[in-house]
Design a protein around this motif. Structure first.
Motif, mmCIF file in Angstrom:
data_model
loop_
_atom_site.group_PDB
_atom_site.id
_atom_site.type_symbol
_atom_site.label_atom_id
_atom_site.label_comp_id
_atom_site.label_asym_id
_atom_site.label_seq_id
_atom_site.Cartn_x
_atom_site.Cartn_y
_atom_site.Cartn_z
ATOM 1 N N PHE A 25 0.739 -1.153 0.123
ATOM 2 C CA PHE A 25 0.098 -0.003 -0.060
ATOM 3 C C PHE A 25 1.011 1.439 -0.020
ATOM 4 O O PHE A 25 0.777 2.447 -0.767
ATOM 5 C CB PHE A 25 -0.913 -0.065 1.048
ATOM 6 N N THR A 42 -5.874 -0.395 -5.033
ATOM 7 C CA THR A 42 -4.508 -0.674 -4.470
ATOM 8 C C THR A 42 -3.964 -2.153 -4.796
ATOM 9 O O THR A 42 -2.709 -2.209 -4.666
ATOM 10 C CB THR A 42 -4.402 -0.163 -3.102
ATOM 11 N N THR A 43 -4.841 -2.935 -5.266
ATOM 12 C CA THR A 43 -4.275 -4.443 -5.433
ATOM 13 C C THR A 43 -3.864 -4.546 -6.740
ATOM 14 O O THR A 43 -3.414 -5.604 -6.976
ATOM 15 C CB THR A 43 -5.279 -5.268 -5.103
ATOM 16 N N GLU A 92 -8.587 0.485 -1.432
ATOM 17 C CA GLU A 92 -8.970 1.701 -2.355
ATOM 18 C C GLU A 92 -8.729 2.866 -1.770
ATOM 19 O O GLU A 92 -8.414 3.360 -0.673
ATOM 20 C CB GLU A 92 -10.789 1.755 -1.936
ATOM 21 N N LEU A 93 -8.294 3.633 -2.576
ATOM 22 C CA LEU A 93 -7.421 4.953 -2.580
ATOM 23 C C LEU A 93 -8.050 5.995 -3.409
ATOM 24 O O LEU A 93 -8.473 5.624 -4.530
ATOM 25 C CB LEU A 93 -6.015 4.945 -2.878
ATOM 26 N N ARG A 118 -10.859 1.421 -10.960
ATOM 27 C CA ARG A 118 -10.819 0.189 -10.316
ATOM 28 C C ARG A 118 -11.280 -1.100 -11.149
ATOM 29 O O ARG A 118 -10.809 -2.109 -10.942
ATOM 30 C CB ARG A 118 -11.785 0.173 -8.924
ATOM 31 N N PHE A 131 2.218 1.733 -3.456
ATOM 32 C CA PHE A 131 1.151 2.383 -4.377
ATOM 33 C C PHE A 131 1.130 3.675 -4.101
ATOM 34 O O PHE A 131 1.108 4.723 -5.054
ATOM 35 C CB PHE A 131 -0.142 1.484 -3.965
ATOM 36 N N VAL A 132 0.918 4.153 -2.818
ATOM 37 C CA VAL A 132 0.874 5.492 -2.578
ATOM 38 C C VAL A 132 1.919 6.640 -3.155
ATOM 39 O O VAL A 132 1.682 7.529 -3.810
ATOM 40 C CB VAL A 132 0.456 5.814 -1.074
ATOM 41 N N PRO A 176 -0.594 0.220 -10.159
ATOM 42 C CA PRO A 176 -0.777 1.786 -10.175
ATOM 43 C C PRO A 176 -0.296 2.314 -11.582
ATOM 44 O O PRO A 176 -0.886 3.172 -12.177
ATOM 45 C CB PRO A 176 0.337 2.206 -9.031
ATOM 46 N N THR A 197 -7.851 0.157 2.968
ATOM 47 C CA THR A 197 -6.731 0.470 2.195
ATOM 48 C C THR A 197 -6.600 -0.174 1.072
ATOM 49 O O THR A 197 -5.704 -0.281 -0.037
ATOM 50 C CB THR A 197 -5.248 0.098 2.752
#
Length: 190
Positions: A109, A154-155, A139-140, A182, A112-113, A158, A137
């Protein structure tokens, strides 16, 4: 000072280098969440003990219940964040209480961010105003400077999601509320 207080809780006192318990001192130091590794070098002739530490790199700031915390690359909260920190702030909308030394995030995560924050303005003309975790976490949501949101999974990759976003924006999409990335190879916007 923190290391000294951790190794010598009753205050510094001279000790025989051969009797100094490196294993116990190392365990004490590793209880500090920001410490990644610790190593000791005894310089007996110089009467010195050298403690070499490696700190975790701070990855982001986690905001919940009106408080901001520094999170290392392992996903562990280790300190309160200063108000002027330049790191990306991720706000937890569920306001789940957290405590120091608690692991709250997976490294995937965090990566990803950081990837999204670093590459969004490179691949598009969009800039980040706010990063939000609405439920979990997985979903962002990234709120843009224009006021609309980008919703990420987030899975998933990115890079692929950012490429899809860039294609849609280049083709003239003008979102007013959100762009949802998504669903694989689909982009929805309103």
């Amino acid at each position: 000072q923190t290391i000294e207080k951790t190794v010598f809780p009753k205050g510094f006192s001279k000790t025989n280098a051969l009797l100094f318990n490196e294993a116990r001192a190392g365990k004490r130091i590793l209880t500090l969440a920001q410490i990644k590794t610790v190593d000791f070098h005894k310089h007996i002739l110089q009467h010195q003990l050298e403690i070499i530490i490696e700190e975790h790199e701070t990855s982001l700031i986690w905001q919940t219940n009106g408080e901001r915390f520094l999170v290392n690359r392992a996903g562990v909260i280790y300190d309160l964040a200063p108000p002027d920190s330049p790191l990306i702030v991720v706000e937890d909308l569920k306001n789940i209480p957290v405590s120091l030394k608690q692991q709250i995030l997976a490294t995937d995560f965090i990566e990803f961010v950081n990837f999204v924050a670093a590459n969004l303005s490179r691949k598009t003309t969009v800039n980040v105003r706010q990063v939000v975790v609405p439920e979990t976490t997985f979903e962002l949501e990234v709120v843009t400077n224009e006021g609309w949101k980008i919703i990420f999974d987030t899975t998933k990759s990115p890079d692929t999601q950012l490429n899809n976003l860039a294609k849609v924006l280049k083709n003239g999409a003008k979102p007013r509320q959100y762009i949802d990335l998504r669903i694989l190879d689909r982009v929805y916007y309103k």
